[in-house]
Design an enzyme around this catalytic site. Structure first.
Site, PDB file in Angstrom:
ATOM      1  CB  SER A  15      -5.810  45.875  28.496  1.00 19.62           C
ATOM      2  OG  SER A  15      -5.258  47.060  28.029  1.00 19.62           O
ATOM      3  CB  THR A  68      -8.964  36.668  25.080  1.00 21.81           C
ATOM      4  OG1 THR A  68      -9.267  36.236  26.403  1.00 21.81           O
ATOM      5  CG2 THR A  68      -9.766  35.873  24.099  1.00 21.81           C
ATOM      6  CD  GLU A  69      -8.836  40.826  24.053  1.00 21.93           C
ATOM      7  OE1 GLU A  69      -8.107  40.670  25.065  1.00 21.93           O
ATOM      8  OE2 GLU A  69     -10.061  40.651  24.081  1.00 21.93           O
ATOM      9  CG  ASN A  70      -1.656  39.271  24.499  1.00 21.73           C
ATOM     10  OD1 ASN A  70      -1.374  39.170  25.693  1.00 21.73           O
ATOM     11  ND2 ASN A  70      -1.695  40.453  23.884  1.00 21.73           N
ATOM     12  CG  ASP A 130       1.922  47.252  28.231  1.00 21.84           C
ATOM     13  OD1 ASP A 130       2.485  46.540  27.374  1.00 21.84           O
ATOM     14  OD2 ASP A 130       1.162  48.193  27.923  1.00 21.84           O
ATOM     15  N   GLY A 131       5.105  46.650  28.399  1.00 20.61           N
ATOM     16  CA  GLY A 131       6.301  47.397  28.012  1.00 20.61           C
ATOM     17  C   GLY A 131       7.512  46.535  27.670  1.00 20.61           C
ATOM     18  CG  ASN A 132       7.672  42.379  28.629  1.00 22.02           C
ATOM     19  OD1 ASN A 132       8.024  42.995  29.629  1.00 22.02           O
ATOM     20  ND2 ASN A 132       6.974  41.261  28.674  1.00 22.02           N
ATOM     21  N   GLY A 133       8.093  44.883  24.911  1.00 14.95           N
ATOM     22  CA  GLY A 133       8.505  45.131  23.536  1.00 14.95           C
ATOM     23  C   GLY A 133       9.257  46.448  23.401  1.00 14.95           C
ATOM     24  NE  ARG A 134       5.421  50.161  24.906  1.00 14.79           N
ATOM     25  CZ  ARG A 134       4.612  50.570  25.869  1.00 14.79           C
ATOM     26  NH1 ARG A 134       4.532  51.846  26.155  1.00 14.79           N
ATOM     27  NH2 ARG A 134       3.889  49.703  26.547  1.00 14.79           N
ATOM     28  CG  HIS A 188       7.819  38.924  25.332  1.00 19.91           C
ATOM     29  ND1 HIS A 188       6.955  39.819  25.944  1.00 19.91           N
ATOM     30  CD2 HIS A 188       7.519  38.972  24.012  1.00 19.91           C
ATOM     31  CE1 HIS A 188       6.186  40.373  25.024  1.00 19.91           C
ATOM     32  NE2 HIS A 188       6.517  39.890  23.848  1.00 19.91           N
TER      33      HIS A 188
HETATM   34  C1  FPP Z   1       3.202  43.162  27.355  1.00 17.31           C
HETATM   35  O1  FPP Z   1       4.289  43.720  26.729  1.00 17.31           O
HETATM   36  C2  FPP Z   1       3.562  41.851  27.845  1.00 17.31           C
HETATM   37  C3  FPP Z   1       3.034  40.713  27.376  1.00 17.31           C
HETATM   38  C4  FPP Z   1       2.001  40.657  26.325  1.00 17.31           C
HETATM   39  C5  FPP Z   1       3.499  39.415  27.878  1.00 17.31           C
HETATM   40  C6  FPP Z   1       3.839  39.372  29.336  1.00 17.31           C
HETATM   41  C7  FPP Z   1       4.308  38.014  29.617  1.00 17.31           C
HETATM   42  C8  FPP Z   1       5.404  37.724  30.319  1.00 17.31           C
HETATM   43  C9  FPP Z   1       6.275  38.707  30.953  1.00 17.31           C
HETATM   44  C10 FPP Z   1       5.721  36.272  30.485  1.00 17.31           C
HETATM   45  C11 FPP Z   1       5.207  35.836  31.810  1.00 17.31           C
HETATM   46  C12 FPP Z   1       5.409  34.426  32.007  1.00 17.31           C
HETATM   47  C13 FPP Z   1       5.266  33.845  33.198  1.00 17.31           C
HETATM   48  C14 FPP Z   1       5.446  32.411  33.326  1.00 17.31           C
HETATM   49  C15 FPP Z   1       4.947  34.643  34.408  1.00 17.31           C
HETATM   50  P1  FPP Z   1       4.171  44.161  25.204  1.00 17.31           P
HETATM   51  O2  FPP Z   1       4.731  43.062  24.355  1.00 17.31           O
HETATM   52  O3  FPP Z   1       2.756  44.517  24.880  1.00 17.31           O
HETATM   53  O4  FPP Z   1       5.098  45.405  25.213  1.00 17.31           O
HETATM   54  P2  FPP Z   1       4.974  46.690  24.262  1.00 17.31           P
HETATM   55  O5  FPP Z   1       3.629  47.298  24.558  1.00 17.31           O
HETATM   56  O6  FPP Z   1       6.106  47.539  24.725  1.00 17.31           O
HETATM   57  O7  FPP Z   1       5.111  46.194  22.862  1.00 17.31           O
END
Ligand code: FPP
Length: 250
Positions: A195, A67-69, A21-25, A38
Site C-alpha cells: 500500500s 496520501t490516499e487516506n 491495519d484493521g482498526n475499522g474491522r 482508531h
Molecule cells: C488502518 O485501519 C489504520 C489507519 C488508516 C490509521 C492508523 C492510525 C492510527 C492507529 C493512529 C496513529 C496515531 C499515532 C499518533 C501513532 P483501517 O481504518 O483501514 O481499518 P479497516 O481496514 O479494518 O477498515
C-alpha cells in the site's frame, strides 16, 4: 513456550516498520464506531513502541496516515488528525528517551497538528535510545517523485551532473533518508500488500503479514513476528552458501 521466550535477544531487528491495519474491522466486530477502533489503535501504537524499544529495536516506523487516506470521509480524517494531535505528547518520548521523527507531506497537515508535531520533534531531538518515525500524509510514490524533483533542481542549479545520479545519491533525497532501511515490515489486518509504504526502502526487508487486527496486536504478536524474522535467511542477492560461509570454492 511463548514467543517472547523463544526470540534471540542478540538478533533483534534494528528497524521495524508497521502497517497498522484493521482498526475499522476491529471496531465493527466489537459493535463500536470506527473512531473507537482508531482510538484503540493509537493506544496500541504506544504500547508496541514501548515493547519494541525495550526489546532493543532502534527504529520503529508507523504508517499512521497515507496520501490516499485524505480521500476518506472528512469525519474520519478529522478523527485521525485529532488522535495525532492529542497523542503526540513530549512526556511519552522523554520518559522513553526516544526521538520523534516524521515522514510525509507535512504541508497538507492542518497547522495546529503540524505545530504540535514540530514542537514534539524539537523537544525530543537529543533523545538517543530509539527513533519513532510516524508516516503521516505519506506515500512512497510521493516520496520518490519528490526526490526526483529535488535532484532535477540540483541539476538545474548546476550543482549536480546527471551522470553522477546513482542509488546512493537518489536515496539521499528521500524524505526518509535519515533512517536505515527496515529489516522487518509487519502488516496487520490480513491484507497482503505494501500500500505505497516504503517501497524504495523495502527492497530487502523481510515481510510479515498477520490476520490479527491492529488493536489486538500485542507484545506476544510482536515477538512472533520477530521470531519469524529470525528464522529467515537474508541473502541480499547472494547464494545461501555465500551467506552461511559454506561456499569456499568462490
Ligand atoms: C488502518 O485501519 C489504520 C489507519 C488508516 C490509521 C492508523 C492510525 C492510527 C492507529 C493512529 C496513529 C496515531 C499515532 C499518533 C501513532 P483501517 O481504518 O483501514 O481499518 P479497516 O481496514 O479494518 O477498515
Amino acid at each position: 513456550m511463548s514467543y517472547e521466550d523463544k526470540i534471540d535477544r542478540n538478533r533483534i531487528p534494528t528497524h521495524i516498520a508497521i502497517i497498522m491495519d484493521g482498526n475499522g474491522r476491529w471496531a465493527k466486530e466489537h459493535g463500536l464506531e470506527r473512531a473507537e477502533g482508531h482510538s484503540r489503535g493509537t493506544k496500541r501504537a504506544w504500547s508496541i513502541v514501548e515493547d519494541a524499544v525495550n526489546l532493543g529495536v532502534r527504529y520503529i516506523t508507523l504508517y499512521a496516515f497515507s496520501t490516499e487516506n485524505w480521500k476518506r470521509p472528512p469525519k474520519e480524517v478529522k478523527v485521525l488528525m485529532n488522535l495525532v494531535l492529542s497523542n503526540l505528547e513530549e512526556k511519552i518520548f522523554m520518559d522513553n528517551n526516544t526521538r520523534l521523527r516524521m515522514i510525509g507531506d507535512l504541508n497538507r497537515i492542518p497547522l495546529i497538528v503540524r505545530n504540535r508535531i514540530k514542537k514534539c520533534m524539537k523537544t525530543t531531538e537529543n533523545n538517543t535510545r530509539a527513533e519513532v518515525v510516524i508516516a503521516l500524509s505519506y506515500s512512497s510514490r510521493w516520496e520518490i517523485a519528490r526526490a526526483a524533483r529535488l535532484l532535477a533542481e540540483d541539476v538545474r542549479n548546476g550543482i549536480l551532473n546527471p551522470d553522477d545520479i546513482d542509488e546512493e545519491k537518489f536515496a539521499s533525497k528521500l524524505n526518509a533518508s535519515f533512517m536505515p532501511d527496515p529489516d522487518l515490515i509487519i502488516r496487520t489486518g490480513g491484507e497482503i500488500r505494501l500500500s505505497n509504504f516504503l517501497m524504495w526502502q523495502a527492497s530487502y526487508s523481510e515481510l510479515y503479514f498477520t490476520d490479527v487486527y491492529w488493536p489486538d496486536f500485542d507484545k506476544e504478536e510482536l515477538c512472533k513476528a520477530i521470531y519469524s524474522f529470525q528464522n529467515r535467511e537474508r541473502r541480499f542477492g547472494l547464494t545461501s552458501a555465500q551467506v552461511t560461509g559454506a561456499d569456499n570454492q568462490k
